[in-house]
Design an enzyme around this catalytic site. Structure first.
Site, PDB file in Angstrom:
ATOM      1  N   ASP A  67       0.857  -1.206   0.000  1.00  0.00           N
ATOM      2  CA  ASP A  67       0.000   0.000   0.000  1.00  0.00           C
ATOM      3  C   ASP A  67       0.888   1.250   0.000  1.00  0.00           C
ATOM      4  OD1 ASP A  67      -1.499  -2.223   1.666  1.00  0.00           O
ATOM      5  OD2 ASP A  67      -3.087  -0.839   1.132  1.00  0.00           O
ATOM      6  N   GLU A 116      -5.058   7.564   0.318  1.00  0.00           N
ATOM      7  CA  GLU A 116      -5.489   6.893   1.558  1.00  0.00           C
ATOM      8  C   GLU A 116      -4.411   6.840   2.623  1.00  0.00           C
ATOM      9  OE1 GLU A 116      -6.799   2.795   1.124  1.00  0.00           O
ATOM     10  OE2 GLU A 116      -7.158   2.618   3.271  1.00  0.00           O
ATOM     11  N   ASP A 134      -6.306   5.422  -4.359  1.00  0.00           N
ATOM     12  CA  ASP A 134      -6.299   4.315  -3.409  1.00  0.00           C
ATOM     13  C   ASP A 134      -5.188   3.379  -3.876  1.00  0.00           C
ATOM     14  OD1 ASP A 134      -8.924   2.392  -1.769  1.00  0.00           O
ATOM     15  OD2 ASP A 134      -6.740   2.260  -1.646  1.00  0.00           O
ATOM     16  N   ILE A 182      -3.761   0.638  -2.818  1.00  0.00           N
ATOM     17  CA  ILE A 182      -4.289  -0.722  -2.928  1.00  0.00           C
ATOM     18  C   ILE A 182      -5.706  -0.674  -2.369  1.00  0.00           C
ATOM     19  CG2 ILE A 182      -4.243  -3.114  -2.151  1.00  0.00           C
ATOM     20  CD1 ILE A 182      -1.351  -3.206  -2.364  1.00  0.00           C
ATOM     21  N   ASP A 183      -6.667  -0.822  -3.260  1.00  0.00           N
ATOM     22  CA  ASP A 183      -8.054  -0.928  -2.792  1.00  0.00           C
ATOM     23  C   ASP A 183      -8.350  -2.423  -2.668  1.00  0.00           C
ATOM     24  OD1 ASP A 183     -10.616  -0.028  -2.077  1.00  0.00           O
ATOM     25  OD2 ASP A 183     -11.353  -0.631  -4.024  1.00  0.00           O
ATOM     26  N   THR A 197      -7.185  -4.166   0.371  1.00  0.00           N
ATOM     27  CA  THR A 197      -5.968  -4.686   1.036  1.00  0.00           C
ATOM     28  C   THR A 197      -6.234  -6.078   1.611  1.00  0.00           C
ATOM     29  OG1 THR A 197      -5.253  -2.438   1.570  1.00  0.00           O
ATOM     30  CG2 THR A 197      -4.257  -4.216   2.845  1.00  0.00           C
ATOM     31  N   HIS A 229     -18.096  -5.141   5.098  1.00  0.00           N
ATOM     32  CA  HIS A 229     -18.147  -3.944   4.251  1.00  0.00           C
ATOM     33  C   HIS A 229     -19.510  -3.710   3.617  1.00  0.00           C
ATOM     34  CE1 HIS A 229     -13.500  -4.168   3.444  1.00  0.00           C
ATOM     35  NE2 HIS A 229     -13.809  -4.047   4.716  1.00  0.00           N
ATOM     36  N   SER A 231     -12.565  -5.107  -3.689  1.00  0.00           N
ATOM     37  CA  SER A 231     -12.035  -3.926  -4.389  1.00  0.00           C
ATOM     38  C   SER A 231     -12.862  -3.398  -5.561  1.00  0.00           C
ATOM     39  CB  SER A 231     -10.612  -4.224  -4.904  1.00  0.00           C
ATOM     40  OG  SER A 231     -10.675  -4.868  -6.168  1.00  0.00           O
ATOM     41  N   LYS A 289     -14.537  -4.770  -9.039  1.00  0.00           N
ATOM     42  CA  LYS A 289     -15.960  -4.976  -9.333  1.00  0.00           C
ATOM     43  C   LYS A 289     -16.437  -3.986 -10.398  1.00  0.00           C
ATOM     44  CE  LYS A 289     -17.100  -4.791  -4.826  1.00  0.00           C
ATOM     45  NZ  LYS A 289     -15.878  -5.113  -4.135  1.00  0.00           N
ATOM     46  N   ARG A 291     -23.874  -2.002  -2.768  1.00  0.00           N
ATOM     47  CA  ARG A 291     -22.956  -1.803  -1.628  1.00  0.00           C
ATOM     48  C   ARG A 291     -23.695  -1.069  -0.523  1.00  0.00           C
ATOM     49  NH1 ARG A 291     -17.477  -1.781  -1.503  1.00  0.00           N
ATOM     50  NH2 ARG A 291     -16.533  -1.001   0.410  1.00  0.00           N
ATOM     51  N   ASP A 340     -12.218   5.257  -2.618  1.00  0.00           N
ATOM     52  CA  ASP A 340     -12.776   3.900  -2.781  1.00  0.00           C
ATOM     53  C   ASP A 340     -13.718   3.804  -3.966  1.00  0.00           C
ATOM     54  OD1 ASP A 340     -12.861   3.101   0.727  1.00  0.00           O
ATOM     55  OD2 ASP A 340     -11.622   2.259  -0.852  1.00  0.00           O
TER      56      ASP A 340
HETATM   57  N1  LIG Z   1     -17.097  -1.052   7.438  1.00  0.00           N
HETATM   58  C1  LIG Z   1     -16.871  -0.805   6.132  1.00  0.00           C
HETATM   59  N2  LIG Z   1     -17.907  -0.607   5.283  1.00  0.00           N
HETATM   60  C2  LIG Z   1     -17.700  -0.362   3.974  1.00  0.00           C
HETATM   61  N3  LIG Z   1     -16.465  -0.283   3.398  1.00  0.00           N
HETATM   62  C3  LIG Z   1     -15.424  -0.458   4.227  1.00  0.00           C
HETATM   63  C4  LIG Z   1     -15.563  -0.738   5.610  1.00  0.00           C
HETATM   64  N4  LIG Z   1     -14.321  -0.870   6.124  1.00  0.00           N
HETATM   65  C5  LIG Z   1     -13.459  -0.668   5.120  1.00  0.00           C
HETATM   66  N5  LIG Z   1     -14.124  -0.428   3.982  1.00  0.00           N
HETATM   67  C6  LIG Z   1     -13.575  -0.084   2.685  1.00  0.00           C
HETATM   68  O1  LIG Z   1     -13.814  -1.125   1.737  1.00  0.00           O
HETATM   69  C7  LIG Z   1     -12.725  -1.076   0.837  1.00  0.00           C
HETATM   70  C8  LIG Z   1     -12.615  -2.357   0.079  1.00  0.00           C
HETATM   71  O2  LIG Z   1     -13.777  -2.415  -0.702  1.00  0.00           O
HETATM   72  P1  LIG Z   1     -14.501  -3.824  -0.988  1.00  0.00           P
HETATM   73  O3  LIG Z   1     -15.335  -4.107   0.208  1.00  0.00           O
HETATM   74  O4  LIG Z   1     -15.305  -3.555  -2.208  1.00  0.00           O
HETATM   75  O5  LIG Z   1     -13.411  -4.816  -1.173  1.00  0.00           O
HETATM   76  C9  LIG Z   1     -11.524  -0.849   1.716  1.00  0.00           C
HETATM   77  O6  LIG Z   1     -10.519  -0.215   0.952  1.00  0.00           O
HETATM   78  P2  LIG Z   1      -8.969  -0.520   1.298  1.00  0.00           P
HETATM   79  O7  LIG Z   1      -8.762  -1.958   1.112  1.00  0.00           O
HETATM   80  O8  LIG Z   1      -8.290   0.382   0.314  1.00  0.00           O
HETATM   81  O9  LIG Z   1      -8.753  -0.065   2.722  1.00  0.00           O
HETATM   82  C10 LIG Z   1     -12.067   0.094   2.779  1.00  0.00           C
HETATM   83  O10 LIG Z   1     -11.809   1.465   2.491  1.00  0.00           O
HETATM   84 MG   LIG Z   2     -10.045   1.259  -0.638  1.00  0.00          MG
HETATM   85 MG   LIG Z   3      -6.536   1.136   0.146  1.00  0.00          MG
HETATM   86 MG   LIG Z   4      -7.343   0.691   3.661  1.00  0.00          MG
END
Ligand SMILES: Nc1ncnc2c1ncn2[C@@H]1O[C@H](COP(=O)(O)O)[C@@H](OP(=O)(O)O)[C@H]1O
Ligand SMILES: [Mg+2]
Ligand SMILES: [Mg+2]
Ligand SMILES: [Mg+2]
Length: 352
Positions: A46, A71, A132, A134-135, A137, A231, A255, A258, A272, A284
């Protein structure tokens, strides 16, 4: 308004960062993964990806005032216990820069400075890169999908987006197991406002214009949602899909990959619904939003309002994010609002 220079710089930055992340994912050690104050994970990749994208953008676009909303920040890397992690990031980054023909060796201070270029708050005026590094992670650490997501905000509007998806197969992941080994993996999606969306392989060999699914009958549609139950609200998306008449099970991947998969028609809907109290960040969704919109999709919140990226680091939206094509959006919005109403009204038991 042409964004040609900016697009070329963004594609170069995301491509180099994608190759860097592919290399790091192969050699990722437990000690490469840290936990941030908000309990979310962050890895050497990241930080390295953010430093690489920031360094390349500033090098490729020297004349412009540079503003980056990103980020990660270097805070955790500046304390004493992080010297080893910082050195590891520096070595991994320099390997990538050398193998990509960039004749520059970065010092530890260069790495910290590059990461910290990402401190802008964004907003409605001027130009801001939104990154971002790494979206997904959690997906990256798990060995699954993740994305390097870079967008350009101009006067509060997203005008350009590049999405590096190093683990996404070039072939459709509609409902096959996306880790099927025979597919070539590594996609780069890019779009500029009004010019459509393109997908190329990470090595640049194949290149084509893409368009979202034109499905009009929800029974033929499939939908994408987060892999992580933390998430999004699976029960709510399940209820919406049932109301719509969607038969296929959800495709759950990490990430903004999608958004890329939707832009080329692998599925027809993205749902979402974060749990109560969560505030979505612009990094994001900015790149994914323009990639899927320029491919013909409509992106809105649960009230049908477009996402507003002009308010700083956060997206203030109603309840959740929904994405589909123009034909399905009115049906989807109705199913969303009916499901939200049902979820908020307590079940009426037999009258006493
Ligand atoms: N409680 C939550 N609800 C929704 N999104 C969240 C979350 N906690 C973290 N995320 C976000 O969801 C992103 C990943 O998206 P997805 O769910 O589509 O894989 C994460 O990005 P990072 O991995 O860059 O931190 C983070 O920012
Ligand atoms: Mg992200
Ligand atoms: Mg990220
Ligand atoms: Mg993150």
């Amino acid at each position: 308004m042409s964004y040609e220079k900016e697009l070329a710089a963004a594609k170069k930055a995301v491509t180099i960062a994608s190759r860097f992340c592919q290399k790091v994912q192969k050699v990722l050690l437990q000690s490469d993964v840290q936990s941030k104050s908000d309990k979310s994970p962050v890895t050497v990749a990241d930080y390295g990806s953010q430093a690489l994208v920031s360094y390349i953008l500033e090098k490729e676009l020297p004349s412009e005032s540079f503003s980056l909303v990103a980020e990660e920040d270097s805070g955790d890397l500046r304390n004493d216990g992080s010297q080893e992690v910082l050195q590891r990031i520096r070595e991994l980054m320099n390997d990538t820069l050398v193998s990509d023909g960039e004749n520059k060796v970065l010092s530890a201070e260069d790495v910290l400075t590059a990461i910290d270029s990402g401190k802008s708050e964004g907003g409605p005026l001027g130009r801001h890169w939104v990154l971002d590094p790494i979206d997904g992670t959690k997906g990256f650490v798990r060995g699954d999908q993740y994305a390097i997501a870079l967008a350009l905000l101009d006067e509060g509007k997203v005008v350009l987006g590049v999405l590096g998806c190093p683990n996404l197969p070039l072939a459709s992941i509609a409902n096959t197991d996306q880790s099927s080994s025979q597919n070539q993996v590594g996609c780069l999606f890019y779009a500029t406002i009004g010019s459509g969306t393109y997908m190329q392989s990470l090595d640049g060999s194949s290149h084509k214009k893409v368009h979202v699914s034109a499905i009009e009958n929800p029974a033929e549609a499939s939908f994408f949602e987060s892999f992580e139950a933390a998430h999004t609200t699976f029960s709510l998306s399940g209820s919406i899909a049932t109301k719509l008449g969607v038969k296929a099970p959800p495709v759950r991947i990490d990430s903004q990959a999608k958004y890329g998969a939707l832009s080329r028609g692998d599925g027809a809907i993205y749902l979402r619904f974060p749990h109560k109290g969560y505030r979505e960040k612009i990094w994001d969704h900015a790149a994914g939003c323009i990639v899927v919109t320029e491919a013909g999709a409509v992106v809105s919140d649960a009230a049908g309002k477009p996402l507003d990226f002009s308010k700083g680091k956060f997206l203030d939206l109603d309840t959740g994010i929904i994405v589909t094509n123009q034909k399905l959006m009115s049906l989807l919005l109705k199913a969303v609002q009916d499901s939200l109403r049902e979820a908020s009204s307590p079940p009426t038991g037999p009258s006493l």
